[in-house]
Write a protein that holds these residues in place. Structure first.
Motif, short mmCIF file in Angstrom:
data_model
loop_
_atom_site.label_atom_id
_atom_site.label_comp_id
_atom_site.label_asym_id
_atom_site.label_seq_id
_atom_site.Cartn_x
_atom_site.Cartn_y
_atom_site.Cartn_z
N GLN A 1 0.84 -1.20 0.00
CA GLN A 1 0.00 0.00 0.00
C GLN A 1 0.87 1.24 0.00
OE1 GLN A 1 -2.24 0.56 3.58
NE2 GLN A 1 -0.43 1.10 4.77
N ASP A 2 0.27 2.36 -0.42
CA ASP A 2 0.92 3.66 -0.34
C ASP A 2 -0.18 4.69 -0.19
OD1 ASP A 2 3.02 5.53 -0.36
OD2 ASP A 2 2.88 5.81 -2.53
N GLY A 3 0.15 5.81 0.40
CA GLY A 3 -0.85 6.87 0.53
C GLY A 3 -0.35 8.04 1.34
N GLY A 4 -1.17 9.07 1.33
CA GLY A 4 -0.86 10.28 2.08
C GLY A 4 -1.39 11.49 1.35
N LEU A 5 -0.91 12.66 1.73
CA LEU A 5 -1.23 13.90 1.03
C LEU A 5 -0.15 14.10 -0.03
CD1 LEU A 5 -2.29 16.20 4.01
CD2 LEU A 5 -3.76 15.08 2.32
N LEU A 6 -0.55 13.96 -1.28
CA LEU A 6 0.42 13.94 -2.38
C LEU A 6 0.00 14.90 -3.49
CD1 LEU A 6 0.66 10.07 -2.35
CD2 LEU A 6 2.38 11.65 -1.49
N ARG A 7 0.98 15.36 -4.25
CA ARG A 7 0.72 16.36 -5.30
C ARG A 7 0.39 15.78 -6.67
NH1 ARG A 7 2.11 21.39 -3.76
NH2 ARG A 7 3.40 21.60 -1.92
N ASP B 1 -6.02 -7.78 -7.49
CA ASP B 1 -6.99 -6.76 -7.09
C ASP B 1 -6.20 -5.49 -6.81
OD1 ASP B 1 -8.77 -8.94 -7.01
OD2 ASP B 1 -8.71 -9.07 -4.83
N TRP B 2 -6.67 -4.37 -7.32
CA TRP B 2 -6.01 -3.09 -7.07
C TRP B 2 -7.06 -2.00 -6.99
CZ3 TRP B 2 -5.50 -0.09 -11.86
CH2 TRP B 2 -5.90 -0.81 -13.00
N TRP B 3 -6.91 -1.15 -5.97
CA TRP B 3 -7.92 -0.13 -5.72
C TRP B 3 -7.32 1.01 -4.95
CZ3 TRP B 3 -7.03 -4.44 -2.97
CH2 TRP B 3 -7.00 -4.36 -1.59
N GLY B 4 -8.07 2.12 -4.89
CA GLY B 4 -7.61 3.28 -4.13
C GLY B 4 -8.50 4.47 -4.36
N GLN B 5 -7.94 5.65 -4.09
CA GLN B 5 -8.68 6.89 -4.27
C GLN B 5 -7.72 8.05 -4.46
OE1 GLN B 5 -9.10 9.75 -1.99
NE2 GLN B 5 -7.53 8.98 -0.59
N ILE B 6 -8.21 9.05 -5.19
CA ILE B 6 -7.52 10.34 -5.32
C ILE B 6 -8.54 11.40 -4.96
CG2 ILE B 6 -6.41 12.00 -6.86
CD1 ILE B 6 -5.42 9.70 -8.57
N ASP B 7 -8.27 12.13 -3.90
CA ASP B 7 -9.12 13.24 -3.46
C ASP B 7 -10.59 12.80 -3.32
OD1 ASP B 7 -9.47 15.83 -2.54
OD2 ASP B 7 -9.71 16.69 -4.54
#
Length: 142
Positions: free
Chosen positions: A102-108, A124-130
């Protein structure tokens, strides 16, 4: 002389009217720039894009595969880098109960890369942007 003055005044009035009409005329609005973010090579050498999915209108997520190592890698990229926003990305072999990376955080601009050894398995791959979620399950089996 008065005829010449009227011709010049008429020409000036016509020119002013044309400018006014141009200023008031509705303009054709260009479609908003929603170009797909190109894969940025973040997974490293030897990885080829094997799948992708839009992240609403703000980005694209990519799944890549390295046939020499059997590793899958995912990255999600914003169409336009900007102020930091919340981004998360997860990857796992299909059927596993927990994510493998996994990876994540506040990113540009992008989140990832995340990797999983999935030769002979689905991914399986998933996530979110904003807050805009994306995901694919049971993809790229083999």
């Amino acid at each position: 002389m008065s005829r010449m003055k009227r011709v010049v005044q008429g020409a000036v009035a016509a020119g002013v009217s044309a400018v006014a009409l141009t200023a008031l005329a509705p303009t054709a609005s260009a479609a908003p720039a929603t170009a797909t973010a190109a894969y940025n090579g973040a997974c490293g050498t030897g990885y080829k894009t094997v799948n992708s999915t839009p992240v609403g209108t703000i980005g694209t997520a990519y799944l890549t595969y390295n046939s020499a190592t059997g590793m899958n890698c995912a990255v999600a990229i914003r169409n336009m880098a900007g102020d930091p926003v919340s981004m998360d990305l997860f990857i796992r072999r299909s059927g596993d109960e927990i994510f493998n990376d996994q990876d994540g955080g506040l990113l540009r601009s992008y989140v990832g890369p995340v990797h999983v050894d999935a030769a002979g398995s689905c991914v399986d791959w998933w996530g979110q942007i904003d807050g805009v979620h994306f995901g694919k399950s049971g993809t790229n089996c083999g």
